[in-house]
Design a protein around this motif. Sequence first.
Motif, short mmCIF file in Angstrom:
data_model
loop_
_atom_site.label_atom_id
_atom_site.label_comp_id
_atom_site.label_asym_id
_atom_site.label_seq_id
_atom_site.Cartn_x
_atom_site.Cartn_y
_atom_site.Cartn_z
N LYS A 112 13.56 -119.17 117.67
CA LYS A 112 14.95 -119.60 117.79
C LYS A 112 15.91 -118.43 117.51
O LYS A 112 16.93 -118.28 118.19
N MET A 113 15.57 -117.60 116.53
CA MET A 113 16.43 -116.46 116.19
C MET A 113 16.52 -115.47 117.36
O MET A 113 17.60 -114.97 117.67
N VAL A 114 15.40 -115.23 118.01
CA VAL A 114 15.39 -114.32 119.15
C VAL A 114 16.20 -114.90 120.29
O VAL A 114 17.02 -114.21 120.91
N ARG A 115 16.01 -116.18 120.58
CA ARG A 115 16.77 -116.83 121.66
C ARG A 115 18.26 -116.80 121.38
O ARG A 115 19.07 -116.56 122.28
N ARG A 116 18.64 -117.04 120.13
CA ARG A 116 20.07 -117.01 119.78
C ARG A 116 20.66 -115.62 119.95
O ARG A 116 21.77 -115.46 120.45
N SER A 117 19.91 -114.61 119.52
CA SER A 117 20.39 -113.23 119.66
C SER A 117 20.57 -112.87 121.14
O SER A 117 21.54 -112.23 121.51
N MET A 118 19.63 -113.28 121.98
CA MET A 118 19.74 -113.00 123.41
C MET A 118 20.94 -113.73 124.02
O MET A 118 21.65 -113.16 124.84
N ALA A 119 21.18 -114.95 123.58
CA ALA A 119 22.34 -115.70 124.07
C ALA A 119 23.64 -115.02 123.64
O ALA A 119 24.62 -114.98 124.40
N LYS A 120 23.66 -114.48 122.43
CA LYS A 120 24.87 -113.81 121.94
C LYS A 120 25.13 -112.51 122.70
O LYS A 120 26.28 -112.15 122.94
N ILE A 121 24.07 -111.82 123.11
CA ILE A 121 24.26 -110.62 123.94
C ILE A 121 24.90 -111.02 125.26
O ILE A 121 25.83 -110.36 125.74
N LYS A 122 24.43 -112.11 125.85
CA LYS A 122 25.03 -112.59 127.10
C LYS A 122 26.49 -112.96 126.90
O LYS A 122 27.34 -112.72 127.77
N THR A 123 26.81 -113.55 125.76
CA THR A 123 28.20 -113.91 125.45
C THR A 123 29.08 -112.67 125.40
O THR A 123 30.17 -112.64 125.99
N VAL A 124 28.62 -111.64 124.73
CA VAL A 124 29.39 -110.39 124.61
C VAL A 124 29.57 -109.75 125.98
O VAL A 124 30.68 -109.29 126.32
N LEU A 125 28.51 -109.72 126.78
CA LEU A 125 28.63 -109.14 128.11
C LEU A 125 29.58 -109.94 129.00
O LEU A 125 30.34 -109.36 129.77
N THR A 126 29.57 -111.25 128.87
CA THR A 126 30.49 -112.10 129.63
C THR A 126 31.93 -111.83 129.22
O THR A 126 32.83 -111.78 130.07
N GLU A 127 32.17 -111.64 127.92
CA GLU A 127 33.51 -111.30 127.45
C GLU A 127 33.98 -109.98 128.06
O GLU A 127 35.13 -109.85 128.47
N ARG A 128 33.08 -109.01 128.14
CA ARG A 128 33.43 -107.72 128.72
C ARG A 128 33.70 -107.84 130.21
O ARG A 128 34.59 -107.16 130.74
N VAL A 129 32.95 -108.69 130.91
CA VAL A 129 33.21 -108.92 132.33
C VAL A 129 34.58 -109.51 132.53
O VAL A 129 35.33 -109.12 133.43
#
Length: 108
Positions: A70-87
């Motif tokens: 779950k921790m790994v999945r959450r971290s990966m989701a947060k990376i996607k969130t940050v990249l989406t913010e940058r987009v």
Amino acid sequence: LSAVTRFGPKETADKEPVGRAWETSELRLKSFEDLQGLWYVLLKEKHMLATEKYAARGSRVRMRAPHRIKMVRRSMAKIKTVLTERVDEVAGDDPELRRKFMAVINAK
């Protein structure tokens, strides 16, 4: 396979130190290259944990610290969130540019 799998009795699972998930605020400070490198580290960890879970299930023992998945999945989701913010910052109101960036972020 034994180098990848790390399962055993419940007692050893409770004593093994486990890290924590990345916070979104920490990830916002990282460069794109750092996020990409972290993504691949997390992807490798995700696959290793899936292998460990499969091996533990086949051996009928408990997987050590299953909350790590779950921790790994959450971290990966947060990376996607940050990249989406940058987009959103870069693309602005251009839907075509946003669609191209999002296709890369959500590629499987």
